[in-house]
Design a protein around this motif. Structure first.
Motif, PDB file in Angstrom:
ATOM      1  N   LEU A   1      -6.069  11.185   6.788  1.00 11.62           N
ATOM      2  CA  LEU A   1      -6.365  10.171   7.796  1.00 11.62           C
ATOM      3  C   LEU A   1      -5.201   9.187   7.843  1.00 11.62           C
ATOM      4  CD1 LEU A   1      -8.277   8.568   9.754  1.00 11.62           C
ATOM      5  CD2 LEU A   1      -8.977   7.268   7.726  1.00 11.62           C
ATOM      6  N   VAL A   2      -4.615   9.029   9.021  1.00 12.04           N
ATOM      7  CA  VAL A   2      -3.597   7.996   9.223  1.00 12.04           C
ATOM      8  C   VAL A   2      -4.266   6.827   9.929  1.00 12.04           C
ATOM      9  CG1 VAL A   2      -1.373   7.409  10.244  1.00 12.04           C
ATOM     10  CG2 VAL A   2      -1.776   9.731   9.400  1.00 12.04           C
ATOM     11  N   ASP A   3      -4.145   5.644   9.346  1.00 13.16           N
ATOM     12  CA  ASP A   3      -4.840   4.474   9.885  1.00 13.16           C
ATOM     13  C   ASP A   3      -3.861   3.345  10.179  1.00 13.16           C
ATOM     14  OD1 ASP A   3      -7.832   3.038   9.892  1.00 13.16           O
ATOM     15  OD2 ASP A   3      -6.217   1.667   9.346  1.00 13.16           O
ATOM     16  N   PHE A   4      -3.811   2.946  11.459  1.00 16.53           N
ATOM     17  CA  PHE A   4      -3.124   1.733  11.887  1.00 16.53           C
ATOM     18  C   PHE A   4      -4.128   0.950  12.717  1.00 16.53           C
ATOM     19  CE2 PHE A   4       0.646   4.281  10.993  1.00 16.53           C
ATOM     20  CZ  PHE A   4       1.519   3.352  10.445  1.00 16.53           C
TER      21      PHE A   4
ATOM     22  N   PRO B   1      -6.033   9.223   2.548  1.00 13.22           N
ATOM     23  CA  PRO B   1      -5.639   8.163   3.477  1.00 13.22           C
ATOM     24  C   PRO B   1      -4.145   7.878   3.439  1.00 13.22           C
ATOM     25  CG  PRO B   1      -6.556   7.198   1.490  1.00 13.22           C
ATOM     26  CD  PRO B   1      -6.632   8.691   1.304  1.00 13.22           C
ATOM     27  N   VAL B   2      -3.567   7.698   4.616  1.00  9.20           N
ATOM     28  CA  VAL B   2      -2.205   7.189   4.764  1.00  9.20           C
ATOM     29  C   VAL B   2      -2.341   5.941   5.624  1.00  9.20           C
ATOM     30  CG1 VAL B   2       0.070   7.585   5.783  1.00  9.20           C
ATOM     31  CG2 VAL B   2      -1.055   9.419   4.495  1.00  9.20           C
ATOM     32  N   ILE B   3      -2.201   4.788   4.992  1.00 14.59           N
ATOM     33  CA  ILE B   3      -2.574   3.530   5.617  1.00 14.59           C
ATOM     34  C   ILE B   3      -1.342   2.685   5.915  1.00 14.59           C
ATOM     35  CG2 ILE B   3      -4.032   1.482   5.430  1.00 14.59           C
ATOM     36  CD1 ILE B   3      -5.577   4.169   5.357  1.00 14.59           C
ATOM     37  N   GLY B   4      -1.165   2.348   7.183  1.00 18.12           N
ATOM     38  CA  GLY B   4      -0.070   1.482   7.576  1.00 18.12           C
ATOM     39  C   GLY B   4      -0.515   0.074   7.892  1.00 18.12           C
TER      40      GLY B   4
ATOM     41  N   ILE C   1      -0.951   3.500   0.637  1.00 20.13           N
ATOM     42  CA  ILE C   1      -0.980   2.254   1.408  1.00 20.13           C
ATOM     43  C   ILE C   1       0.456   1.764   1.475  1.00 20.13           C
ATOM     44  CG2 ILE C   1      -1.787  -0.132   1.500  1.00 20.13           C
ATOM     45  CD1 ILE C   1      -4.283   0.778  -0.034  1.00 20.13           C
ATOM     46  N   ALA C   2       0.982   1.643   2.678  1.00 22.21           N
ATOM     47  CA  ALA C   2       2.396   1.300   2.833  1.00 22.21           C
ATOM     48  C   ALA C   2       2.557   0.155   3.821  1.00 22.21           C
ATOM     49  CB  ALA C   2       3.186   2.517   3.311  1.00 22.21           C
ATOM     50  N   PRO C   3       3.026  -1.005   3.371  1.00 21.83           N
ATOM     51  CA  PRO C   3       3.278  -2.098   4.301  1.00 21.83           C
ATOM     52  C   PRO C   3       4.321  -1.761   5.359  1.00 21.83           C
ATOM     53  CG  PRO C   3       3.210  -2.914   2.047  1.00 21.83           C
ATOM     54  CD  PRO C   3       3.224  -1.413   1.969  1.00 21.83           C
ATOM     55  N   ASN C   4       5.197  -0.820   5.070  1.00 23.24           N
ATOM     56  CA  ASN C   4       6.241  -0.460   6.024  1.00 23.24           C
ATOM     57  C   ASN C   4       6.652   0.997   5.815  1.00 23.24           C
ATOM     58  OD1 ASN C   4       8.703  -0.364   7.609  1.00 23.24           O
ATOM     59  ND2 ASN C   4       8.711  -2.585   7.519  1.00 23.24           N
TER      60      ASN C   4
ATOM     61  N   VAL D   1       6.203   8.091   8.493  1.00 22.21           N
ATOM     62  CA  VAL D   1       4.795   8.504   8.522  1.00 22.21           C
ATOM     63  C   VAL D   1       4.687  10.016   8.352  1.00 22.21           C
ATOM     64  CG1 VAL D   1       2.664   8.556   9.894  1.00 22.21           C
ATOM     65  CG2 VAL D   1       4.138   6.538   9.965  1.00 22.21           C
ATOM     66  N   ASN D   2       5.604  10.747   8.976  1.00 28.10           N
ATOM     67  CA  ASN D   2       5.614  12.205   8.857  1.00 28.10           C
ATOM     68  C   ASN D   2       5.815  12.633   7.405  1.00 28.10           C
ATOM     69  OD1 ASN D   2       7.087  14.956   8.856  1.00 28.10           O
ATOM     70  ND2 ASN D   2       6.272  14.823  10.936  1.00 28.10           N
ATOM     71  N   VAL D   3       6.782  12.009   6.740  1.00 30.07           N
ATOM     72  CA  VAL D   3       7.023  12.303   5.322  1.00 30.07           C
ATOM     73  C   VAL D   3       5.782  11.978   4.501  1.00 30.07           C
ATOM     74  CG1 VAL D   3       8.330  11.606   3.274  1.00 30.07           C
ATOM     75  CG2 VAL D   3       9.527  12.039   5.424  1.00 30.07           C
TER      76      VAL D   3
END
Length: 266
Positions: free
Chosen positions: A73-76, A96-99, A124-127, A244-246
């Motif tokens: 799940l990519v969440d923005f 989860p991949v959270i931006g 969880i990545a701020p950037n 995001v792809n990586v």
């Protein structure tokens, strides 16, 4: 992985979510299986200017996770929604991949525990900008030699959180290698509250919010007879998509929650 990674996107009609949907549709190793937004209805591909993809935009995230069984799940979305979205994702075995920014340390700790219990990875990545990550790394390295530092971050006036997640992450990376040093005159007094910015480990973070600004950050170091400025400028949301792809692919290889995209860069 030889098989396609099945991806769900939360916040799919938002400014970042639209770019994520495009990126997933354009990568043959990824497969969009769900697009979630408060604006329900319509084909996700058509909504982002691509060919119809057969994935309809829906509003119920949990139902989408149950029915489509994505890998990631990519969440923005927003800080108010994202913690719950991350928890739902992990509970359903979806990485989860959270931006979205705004996570508190206790949130990250609790979600990491849940990931470990489920035996799945998360991020969880701020950037997600590779240039921004390099800026953070260079700033942390410089702070070992020039410990007097301040951060100025610039965003548009619609950004909800201040300081930005990127500036907080930068401050954390600096603090991890720099002993706390309270800067400025010891008798300094703010005649207007907040004039010196937010206090973090002895240094300051300043948040600028103006229309027409996208996303920039500079880290300024002061020394005897010199200054050093490390600055990163983002001009378009598409610039975050390689990261995001990586992240989507790397998160399949870990079994715990990772905080910070820099840990996914070799």
């Amino acid at each position: 992985m030889s098989e396609q990674i099945k991806v769900a996107v939360s916040g799919a009609t938002g400014r970042m979510g639209r770019e994520v949907v495009k990126m997933v549709l354009q990568d043959s190793s990824l497969k969009l299986v769900a697009a979630v937004s408060g604006k329900e209805g319509g084909d996700a591909g058509t909504a982002v200017g691509e060919q119809p993809c057969g994935v309809m935009i829906r509003s119920d995230l949990e139902l989408a996770l149950v029915e489509t069984k994505p890998d990631v799940l990519v969440d923005f979305t927003t800080p108010q929604l994202s913690v719950r979205h991350t928890q739902l994702s992990i509970e359903h075995g979806v990485r989860p991949v959270i931006g979205t920014t705004g996570f508190k340390p206790e949130d990250v700790e609790a979600l990491d525990k849940l990931c470990r219990e489920k035996g799945i990875g998360g991020l969880i990545a701020p950037n997600f900008s590779i240039g921004a990550i390099l800026m953070m790394k260079f700033a942390a390295q410089a702070s070992k030699y020039l410990p007097h530092v301040e951060i100025i971050e610039y965003h548009g006036d619609q950004k909800l959180d201040a300081p930005s997640g990127t500036s907080v992450k930068t401050a954390e990376m600096i603090a991890s290698v720099r002993e706390e040093l309270k800067q400025g005159n010891p008798n300094e007094e703010e005649t207007l509250e907040g004039a010196r910015g937010a206090y973090y480990n002895g240094f300051r973070i300043h948040s600028v919010r103006l229309p027409g600004v996208f996303a920039q950050q500079e880290v300024i170091f002061g020394g005897h007879g010199q200054t050093l400025k490390i600055r990163h400028d983002s001009y378009d949301r598409a610039g975050y998509m390689p990261g995001v792809n990586v992240a989507i692919k790397k998160v399949m290889e870990v079994d715990h929650l990772v905080y910070g995209f820099e840990h996914f860069l070799d």
